[in-house]
Design an enzyme around this catalytic site. Structure first.
Site, short mmCIF file in Angstrom:
data_model
loop_
_atom_site.label_atom_id
_atom_site.label_comp_id
_atom_site.label_asym_id
_atom_site.label_seq_id
_atom_site.Cartn_x
_atom_site.Cartn_y
_atom_site.Cartn_z
N GLU A 1 10.64 50.73 6.96
CA GLU A 1 9.95 50.83 8.24
C GLU A 1 10.31 49.66 9.14
OE1 GLU A 1 5.96 53.29 6.82
OE2 GLU A 1 5.79 51.14 7.20
N CYS B 1 0.99 43.14 9.70
CA CYS B 1 1.53 42.30 8.64
C CYS B 1 0.97 42.70 7.28
CB CYS B 1 1.19 40.84 8.93
SG CYS B 1 1.80 39.68 7.70
#
Length: 421
Positions: free
Chosen positions: A127, A378
């Site tokens: 990704e 994150c």
């Protein structure tokens, strides 16, 4: 098991600690390899390819200019009008083979954040995330399909490593982002890509050769690369000490981000398992060497986990390690992942941690979180199961809220962190 450089097929020697202990970098492994691509080749190598096709060597330079400067994709041969029509397809097949197929694209933050799930030609998943801010545009790229570092609070680490990405597979994520921004496919109109952060899936320094080659492609001027500033590039690591020291000698003044997450070895051994090989003191010693050689401030990444590493005692211990150093702390309220029961620190705890560091004179930022609603923040990248590829012309819009930490007043860093004043 050794790590393999996808661009060359040769095994890299596994990093070792100073005592000679080998470090296992993988949990799982897939025997896959990306096709050879223009971004994997030197100028002479790509010219040799053109000659082997019976074409003038300079044709390869024309293709490179279309790719790096004009951001033309391989499936747009009609835009390469300076190439004879009969010669285009053989050149494109040889120099710009398909590397990444979009599986799904999601957007949030009023269309300013976009995550793309990719599938490689051999079926590996990864990704990347594009984020637009008022003064810059950043892409977060993956360096591996999966990750072998095994950090328990990170979705990527929970899934294990599939394989290293090739130089071209890394570069292609960046070229795609630059193309999206130039073609006004992200909200806010046309803009240029300014920042690249190697904070997606994988441990960049465990795929050292391909990552360094990618950095050189990103910073070289067209037709050799994208012409980005090295100061706009950030390489994150959990702390592979020999690789940090090696990076310092590459002549690439990129920002080094160290994923520390704990100031003491007892806790960091649990949060970042590689710490059992290179403890905190060794990791930071290498980071300070990097700062001295490059003159670049080190970013110390610290995920705030409720009741685990967010007490003021650990804030004091962290400050003890950093005071007087060319560094700043980037605090990241833990983002939720499916395989972990941990949660982010409460706002009051976050504020207390920030205050303690600031009182000790430590420059502190808190990440202005992007993409949490679409699992693009994150620690959340885990790669969706590879299914039927779909076009990304109309990304699905999910949510629109932007998280602003504590209502803080201040500037932001290129990575989207809020500097608290």
């Amino acid at each position: 098991m050794t790590a393999t450089t996808a661009e060359s097929g040769r095994p890299d020697q596994p990093p070792t600690a100073e005592a000679g202990r080998p470090v296992r970098l993988t949990l799982t492994r897939r025997a896959g390899r990306a096709p050879r691509h223009l971004a994997d080749l030197t100028r002479q190598e790509r010219r040799d390819v053109a000659v082997s096709l019976g074409q003038p060597a300079f044709r390869a330079d024309q293709v490179a200019r279309h790719y790096y400067a004009r951001l033309i994709a391989a499936d747009e041969p009609e835009a390469m009008t300076d190439l004879p029509e009969r010669d285009r397809q053989p050149l494109l097949d040889a120099l710009l083979p398909r590397l990444l197929v979009p599986v799904r694209t999601l957007s949030c933050d009023d269309g300013l954040t976009r995550k793309t799930a990719w599938r490689t030609v051999d079926g590996a998943s990864l990704e990347s995330v594009i984020m637009r801010y008022p003064d810059r545009a950043t892409v977060c790229v993956s360096s591996q399909a999966g990750c072998g570092m095994g950090c328990p609070f990170c979705a990527t680490g929970q899934g294990g490593l599939t394989r290293n990405l090739s130089t071209a597979e890394i570069v292609e994520q960046v070229v795609h982002a630059a193309r999206v921004l130039r073609r006004r496919e992200l909200a806010g109109g046309e803009t240029r890509l300014s920042n690249v952060v190697f904070m997606g899936m994988g441990e960049p320094l465990a795929n050292y050769a391909a990552v360094i080659a990618a950095l050189r492609r990103l910073t070289a001027h067209p037709p050799e690369g994208l012409g980005l500033s090295a100061r706009g590039l950030t390489v994150s690591t959990v702390g592979l000490v020999p690789a940090i020291r090696r990076l310092a000698g590459e002549g690439l003044p990129v920002t080094l981000a160290v994923s520390l997450h704990a100031p003491d070895d007892v806790l960091r051994n649990e949060l970042v398992p590689i710490n059992t090989r290179w403890p905190v003191v060794e990791v930071l010693a290498a980071a300070w060497e990097y700062a001295e050689v490059t003159g670049r401030r080190v970013s110390v990444e610290y995920a705030l986990i409720d009741g685990v590493n967010d007490d003021v005692g650990r804030a004091d211990a962290l400050a003890d390690l950093l005071v007087g150093r060319l560094a700043h702390v980037n605090l990241i309220p833990l983002n939720p992942t499916g395989g972990s029961s941990w949660r982010a620190s409460a706002p009051a705890g976050q504020r207390a941690f920030v205050r303690r560091l600031r009182d000790r004179g430590i420059v502190t930022t808190v990440r202005d979180t992007r993409g949490r609603e679409i699992a693009a923040a994150c620690g959340q990248l885990a790669a969706e199961p590879a299914g039927k590829p779909e076009r990304t012309d109309r990304p699905e819009q999910v949510g629109s809220d932007r998280l602003v930490e504590f209502g803080a007043v201040g500037s932001t860093t290129p990575d989207g962190d809020r500097v608290l004043r």
